[in-house]
Design a protein around this motif. Structure first.
Motif, PDB file in Angstrom:
ATOM      1  N   ALA A   1      -2.020   5.449   7.441  1.00 18.01           N
ATOM      2  CA  ALA A   1      -3.253   5.251   8.216  1.00 18.01           C
ATOM      3  C   ALA A   1      -3.610   3.769   8.343  1.00 18.01           C
ATOM      4  O   ALA A   1      -3.924   3.285   9.440  1.00 18.01           O
ATOM      5  CB  ALA A   1      -4.403   6.031   7.587  1.00 18.01           C
ATOM      6  N   THR A   2      -3.547   3.050   7.244  1.00 13.91           N
ATOM      7  CA  THR A   2      -3.878   1.618   7.295  1.00 13.91           C
ATOM      8  C   THR A   2      -2.921   0.879   8.224  1.00 13.91           C
ATOM      9  O   THR A   2      -3.341   0.062   9.042  1.00 13.91           O
ATOM     10  CB  THR A   2      -3.819   1.002   5.882  1.00 13.91           C
ATOM     11  OG1 THR A   2      -4.701   1.728   5.037  1.00 13.91           O
ATOM     12  CG2 THR A   2      -4.211  -0.462   5.903  1.00 13.91           C
ATOM     13  N   ALA A   3      -1.635   1.177   8.081  1.00 14.87           N
ATOM     14  CA  ALA A   3      -0.636   0.522   8.929  1.00 14.87           C
ATOM     15  C   ALA A   3      -0.874   0.852  10.402  1.00 14.87           C
ATOM     16  O   ALA A   3      -0.726  -0.017  11.269  1.00 14.87           O
ATOM     17  CB  ALA A   3       0.767   0.941   8.507  1.00 14.87           C
TER      18      ALA A   3
ATOM     19  N   ILE B   1       0.835  -1.209   0.000  1.00  9.27           N
ATOM     20  CA  ILE B   1       0.000   0.000   0.000  1.00  9.27           C
ATOM     21  C   ILE B   1       0.864   1.250   0.000  1.00  9.27           C
ATOM     22  O   ILE B   1       0.615   2.196  -0.768  1.00  9.27           O
ATOM     23  CB  ILE B   1      -0.963  -0.006   1.210  1.00  9.27           C
ATOM     24  CG1 ILE B   1      -2.035  -1.074   1.019  1.00  9.27           C
ATOM     25  CG2 ILE B   1      -1.599   1.365   1.420  1.00  9.27           C
ATOM     26  CD1 ILE B   1      -2.913  -1.298   2.237  1.00  9.27           C
ATOM     27  N   ILE B   2       1.871   1.299   0.834  1.00  7.10           N
ATOM     28  CA  ILE B   2       2.749   2.484   0.910  1.00  7.10           C
ATOM     29  C   ILE B   2       3.482   2.693  -0.405  1.00  7.10           C
ATOM     30  O   ILE B   2       3.579   3.821  -0.906  1.00  7.10           O
ATOM     31  CB  ILE B   2       3.717   2.349   2.104  1.00  7.10           C
ATOM     32  CG1 ILE B   2       2.938   2.431   3.416  1.00  7.10           C
ATOM     33  CG2 ILE B   2       4.807   3.409   2.047  1.00  7.10           C
ATOM     34  CD1 ILE B   2       3.719   2.028   4.643  1.00  7.10           C
ATOM     35  N   ILE B   3       3.980   1.610  -0.998  1.00  5.14           N
ATOM     36  CA  ILE B   3       4.678   1.732  -2.288  1.00  5.14           C
ATOM     37  C   ILE B   3       3.724   2.233  -3.364  1.00  5.14           C
ATOM     38  O   ILE B   3       4.091   3.115  -4.164  1.00  5.14           O
ATOM     39  CB  ILE B   3       5.318   0.377  -2.685  1.00  5.14           C
ATOM     40  CG1 ILE B   3       6.504   0.090  -1.758  1.00  5.14           C
ATOM     41  CG2 ILE B   3       5.756   0.384  -4.145  1.00  5.14           C
ATOM     42  CD1 ILE B   3       7.056  -1.320  -1.876  1.00  5.14           C
ATOM     43  N   LEU B   4       2.490   1.723  -3.390  1.00  3.45           N
ATOM     44  CA  LEU B   4       1.514   2.192  -4.374  1.00  3.45           C
ATOM     45  C   LEU B   4       1.197   3.671  -4.185  1.00  3.45           C
ATOM     46  O   LEU B   4       1.123   4.425  -5.168  1.00  3.45           O
ATOM     47  CB  LEU B   4       0.221   1.383  -4.274  1.00  3.45           C
ATOM     48  CG  LEU B   4       0.188   0.028  -4.961  1.00  3.45           C
ATOM     49  CD1 LEU B   4      -1.150  -0.660  -4.725  1.00  3.45           C
ATOM     50  CD2 LEU B   4       0.447   0.171  -6.453  1.00  3.45           C
ATOM     51  N   ILE B   5       0.981   4.086  -2.958  1.00  2.00           N
ATOM     52  CA  ILE B   5       0.647   5.491  -2.696  1.00  2.00           C
ATOM     53  C   ILE B   5       1.773   6.404  -3.156  1.00  2.00           C
ATOM     54  O   ILE B   5       1.547   7.409  -3.833  1.00  2.00           O
ATOM     55  CB  ILE B   5       0.318   5.702  -1.200  1.00  2.00           C
ATOM     56  CG1 ILE B   5      -1.018   5.053  -0.867  1.00  2.00           C
ATOM     57  CG2 ILE B   5       0.291   7.188  -0.842  1.00  2.00           C
ATOM     58  CD1 ILE B   5      -1.353   5.026   0.611  1.00  2.00           C
ATOM     59  N   VAL B   6       3.006   6.056  -2.800  1.00  2.00           N
ATOM     60  CA  VAL B   6       4.154   6.893  -3.158  1.00  2.00           C
ATOM     61  C   VAL B   6       4.392   6.857  -4.672  1.00  2.00           C
ATOM     62  O   VAL B   6       4.700   7.883  -5.289  1.00  2.00           O
ATOM     63  CB  VAL B   6       5.411   6.458  -2.368  1.00  2.00           C
ATOM     64  CG1 VAL B   6       6.649   7.172  -2.869  1.00  2.00           C
ATOM     65  CG2 VAL B   6       5.209   6.716  -0.885  1.00  2.00           C
ATOM     66  N   THR B   7       4.217   5.702  -5.290  1.00  2.00           N
ATOM     67  CA  THR B   7       4.429   5.571  -6.737  1.00  2.00           C
ATOM     68  C   THR B   7       3.452   6.435  -7.527  1.00  2.00           C
ATOM     69  O   THR B   7       3.821   7.026  -8.543  1.00  2.00           O
ATOM     70  CB  THR B   7       4.279   4.094  -7.171  1.00  2.00           C
ATOM     71  OG1 THR B   7       5.223   3.309  -6.448  1.00  2.00           O
ATOM     72  CG2 THR B   7       4.503   3.920  -8.648  1.00  2.00           C
TER      73      THR B   7
ATOM     74  N   PHE C   1       5.444  11.050   3.725  1.00  2.00           N
ATOM     75  CA  PHE C   1       5.239  11.396   5.131  1.00  2.00           C
ATOM     76  C   PHE C   1       3.937  12.152   5.321  1.00  2.00           C
ATOM     77  O   PHE C   1       3.916  13.347   5.619  1.00  2.00           O
ATOM     78  CB  PHE C   1       6.436  12.197   5.661  1.00  2.00           C
ATOM     79  CG  PHE C   1       7.703  11.396   5.654  1.00  2.00           C
ATOM     80  CD1 PHE C   1       7.886  10.359   6.551  1.00  2.00           C
ATOM     81  CD2 PHE C   1       8.700  11.657   4.724  1.00  2.00           C
ATOM     82  CE1 PHE C   1       9.042   9.607   6.543  1.00  2.00           C
ATOM     83  CE2 PHE C   1       9.862  10.912   4.711  1.00  2.00           C
ATOM     84  CZ  PHE C   1      10.037   9.879   5.619  1.00  2.00           C
ATOM     85  N   SER C   2       2.840  11.433   5.147  1.00  2.00           N
ATOM     86  CA  SER C   2       1.528  12.009   5.425  1.00  2.00           C
ATOM     87  C   SER C   2       0.711  10.957   6.165  1.00  2.00           C
ATOM     88  O   SER C   2       0.997   9.760   6.093  1.00  2.00           O
ATOM     89  CB  SER C   2       0.818  12.423   4.131  1.00  2.00           C
ATOM     90  OG  SER C   2       0.446  11.292   3.384  1.00  2.00           O
ATOM     91  N   PHE C   3      -0.309  11.419   6.857  1.00  4.61           N
ATOM     92  CA  PHE C   3      -1.125  10.504   7.648  1.00  4.61           C
ATOM     93  C   PHE C   3      -1.789   9.451   6.772  1.00  4.61           C
ATOM     94  O   PHE C   3      -1.857   8.284   7.128  1.00  4.61           O
ATOM     95  CB  PHE C   3      -2.181  11.272   8.445  1.00  4.61           C
ATOM     96  CG  PHE C   3      -3.095  10.378   9.222  1.00  4.61           C
ATOM     97  CD1 PHE C   3      -2.659   9.772  10.385  1.00  4.61           C
ATOM     98  CD2 PHE C   3      -4.383  10.118   8.776  1.00  4.61           C
ATOM     99  CE1 PHE C   3      -3.487   8.927  11.105  1.00  4.61           C
ATOM    100  CE2 PHE C   3      -5.216   9.280   9.490  1.00  4.61           C
ATOM    101  CZ  PHE C   3      -4.774   8.682  10.651  1.00  4.61           C
TER     102      PHE C   3
END
Length: 113
Positions: free
Chosen positions: A69-71, A51-57, A63-65
């Motif tokens: 949030a899921t984690a 999820i984090i990789i997808l969001i950043v990609t 560095f945002s909530f």
């Protein structure tokens, strides 16, 4: 009299067999709980990294909530699962206080020798 002794021996033997079976079942239940926790932990790490990789990609900020949030919320659930499996005494244990006192006294005794 001999019959009575044989009866007690059979009862003791049956009781020992029952206790061994009961201990085995408790151990088996504990192992299943541990496996469940470790699978939960593995899926937590894999899914949240994805999820984090997808969001950043796709243009999200690292560095945002929203990114974590899921984690964060799943991590709270994972913490409760951890406490359910390992118990609240995980860090300090049942005999932690006595062991720590002995350790400190041994350290103090070495200091004075």
């Amino acid at each position: 009299m001999e019959n009575n002794i044989e009866l007690h021996e059979r009862e003791r033997s049956a009781l020992r067999a029952f206790e061994k079976e009961e201990a085995y079942m408790r151990a088996q239940k504990k192992v299943k709980a541990l496996m469940g926790f470790y699978w939960h932990l593995a899926s937590y790490v894999i899914v949240n990294l994805f999820i984090i990789i997808l969001i950043v990609t796709y243009g999200g900020r690292l560095f945002s909530f929203g990114t974590f949030a899921t984690a964060l919320f799943w991590g709270i659930g994972l913490l409760f699962h951890f406490l359910g499996v390992f118990g609240p005494d995980f860090m300090f244990g049942k005999n932690w206080e006595e062991r720590k006192i002995k350790q400190l006294m041994d350290k103090e005794n070495k200091h004075w020798e």
